[in-house]
Design a protein around this motif. Sequence first.
Motif, PDB file in Angstrom:
ATOM      1  N   LEU A  73       0.830  -1.209   0.000  1.00 60.21           N
ATOM      2  CA  LEU A  73       0.000   0.000   0.000  1.00 60.21           C
ATOM      3  C   LEU A  73       0.861   1.254   0.000  1.00 60.21           C
ATOM      4  O   LEU A  73       0.604   2.204  -0.752  1.00 60.21           O
ATOM      5  N   VAL A  74       1.887   1.259   0.834  1.00 62.89           N
ATOM      6  CA  VAL A  74       2.774   2.419   0.901  1.00 62.89           C
ATOM      7  C   VAL A  74       3.502   2.603  -0.430  1.00 62.89           C
ATOM      8  O   VAL A  74       3.612   3.725  -0.939  1.00 62.89           O
ATOM      9  N   ALA A  75       3.976   1.508  -1.008  1.00 62.58           N
ATOM     10  CA  ALA A  75       4.689   1.589  -2.286  1.00 62.58           C
ATOM     11  C   ALA A  75       3.801   2.158  -3.385  1.00 62.58           C
ATOM     12  O   ALA A  75       4.233   3.013  -4.166  1.00 62.58           O
ATOM     13  N   VAL A  76       2.560   1.713  -3.440  1.00 63.15           N
ATOM     14  CA  VAL A  76       1.621   2.219  -4.449  1.00 63.15           C
ATOM     15  C   VAL A  76       1.345   3.701  -4.217  1.00 63.15           C
ATOM     16  O   VAL A  76       1.350   4.502  -5.150  1.00 63.15           O
ATOM     17  N   SER A  77       1.137   4.074  -2.960  1.00 61.88           N
ATOM     18  CA  SER A  77       0.801   5.469  -2.664  1.00 61.88           C
ATOM     19  C   SER A  77       1.957   6.420  -2.945  1.00 61.88           C
ATOM     20  O   SER A  77       1.737   7.598  -3.193  1.00 61.88           O
ATOM     21  N   LYS A  78       3.164   5.933  -2.929  1.00 57.16           N
ATOM     22  CA  LYS A  78       4.312   6.802  -3.215  1.00 57.16           C
ATOM     23  C   LYS A  78       4.483   7.014  -4.719  1.00 57.16           C
ATOM     24  O   LYS A  78       5.059   8.014  -5.131  1.00 57.16           O
ATOM     25  N   ILE A  79       3.979   6.115  -5.524  1.00 58.91           N
ATOM     26  CA  ILE A  79       4.110   6.242  -6.981  1.00 58.91           C
ATOM     27  C   ILE A  79       2.925   6.990  -7.584  1.00 58.91           C
ATOM     28  O   ILE A  79       3.094   7.822  -8.473  1.00 58.91           O
ATOM     29  N   VAL A  80       1.715   6.700  -7.132  1.00 60.91           N
ATOM     30  CA  VAL A  80       0.511   7.287  -7.756  1.00 60.91           C
ATOM     31  C   VAL A  80      -0.419   7.985  -6.756  1.00 60.91           C
ATOM     32  O   VAL A  80      -1.638   7.813  -6.835  1.00 60.91           O
ATOM     33  N   PRO A  81       0.100   8.806  -5.842  1.00 56.83           N
ATOM     34  CA  PRO A  81      -0.802   9.424  -4.858  1.00 56.83           C
ATOM     35  C   PRO A  81      -1.833  10.342  -5.510  1.00 56.83           C
ATOM     36  O   PRO A  81      -2.979  10.389  -5.080  1.00 56.83           O
ATOM     37  N   ASP A  82      -1.428  11.054  -6.546  1.00 55.51           N
ATOM     38  CA  ASP A  82      -2.345  11.976  -7.215  1.00 55.51           C
ATOM     39  C   ASP A  82      -3.513  11.265  -7.875  1.00 55.51           C
ATOM     40  O   ASP A  82      -4.600  11.816  -7.986  1.00 55.51           O
ATOM     41  N   LEU A  83      -3.302  10.019  -8.293  1.00 52.06           N
ATOM     42  CA  LEU A  83      -4.384   9.247  -8.920  1.00 52.06           C
ATOM     43  C   LEU A  83      -5.361   8.688  -7.887  1.00 52.06           C
ATOM     44  O   LEU A  83      -6.462   8.269  -8.241  1.00 52.06           O
ATOM     45  N   LEU A  84      -4.963   8.674  -6.621  1.00 53.78           N
ATOM     46  CA  LEU A  84      -5.836   8.192  -5.555  1.00 53.78           C
ATOM     47  C   LEU A  84      -6.710   9.299  -4.968  1.00 53.78           C
ATOM     48  O   LEU A  84      -7.690   9.027  -4.296  1.00 53.78           O
ATOM     49  N   VAL A  85      -6.360  10.551  -5.240  1.00 63.32           N
ATOM     50  CA  VAL A  85      -7.095  11.690  -4.683  1.00 63.32           C
ATOM     51  C   VAL A  85      -8.588  11.674  -5.040  1.00 63.32           C
ATOM     52  O   VAL A  85      -9.414  11.964  -4.183  1.00 63.32           O
ATOM     53  N   PRO A  86      -8.974  11.322  -6.282  1.00 63.28           N
ATOM     54  CA  PRO A  86     -10.420  11.314  -6.581  1.00 63.28           C
ATOM     55  C   PRO A  86     -11.231  10.361  -5.704  1.00 63.28           C
ATOM     56  O   PRO A  86     -12.431  10.523  -5.560  1.00 63.28           O
TER      57      PRO A  86
END
Length: 151
Positions: A73-86
């Motif tokens: 989860l941390v690894a994904v959030s560090k690469i694509v945090p802007d895509l998770l904002v919606p």
Amino acid sequence: ASMIVNWNPNDVWLKFRRTTLLEALKHYWKYEATTLPSGVDSLLVYLNATDNPPKETPSMDVVGLRKKVGVSLVAVSKIVPDLLVPWLSQLSDRAKALLTSGGLSPINEMHLYEFLSCVATAVDNPLDRSNFIADVLSNAIRSIETAEVQN
């Protein structure tokens, strides 16, 4: 990507394998994010995984799976945090449910808070960011402020 996201194994080791594959999709999701919400939701579900059949204390395999999921989860959030904002409100709801369930270990909580912190840094609107932090991360802030942690 959709085959990995739609795969729903029952065995703990296959869940571990799926988690590894989902984490690897972080680079794919930078360019094609259609399966990102489902993939992250699957990881969040695994964060509270149990043995089959359920046991009073989780087996070492389940503990290992949960740790791997947190790191993923941390690894994904560090690469694509802007895509998770919606999906901020859905992430907030899911996180609150996980945190109030009482089934997370301290390391799982730490991974969840780090995941949410990475997503929060991608929120451009300061008001939305502060609301998100106040809503979800307030428990972590209160924990840091306790006398036990301060000493």
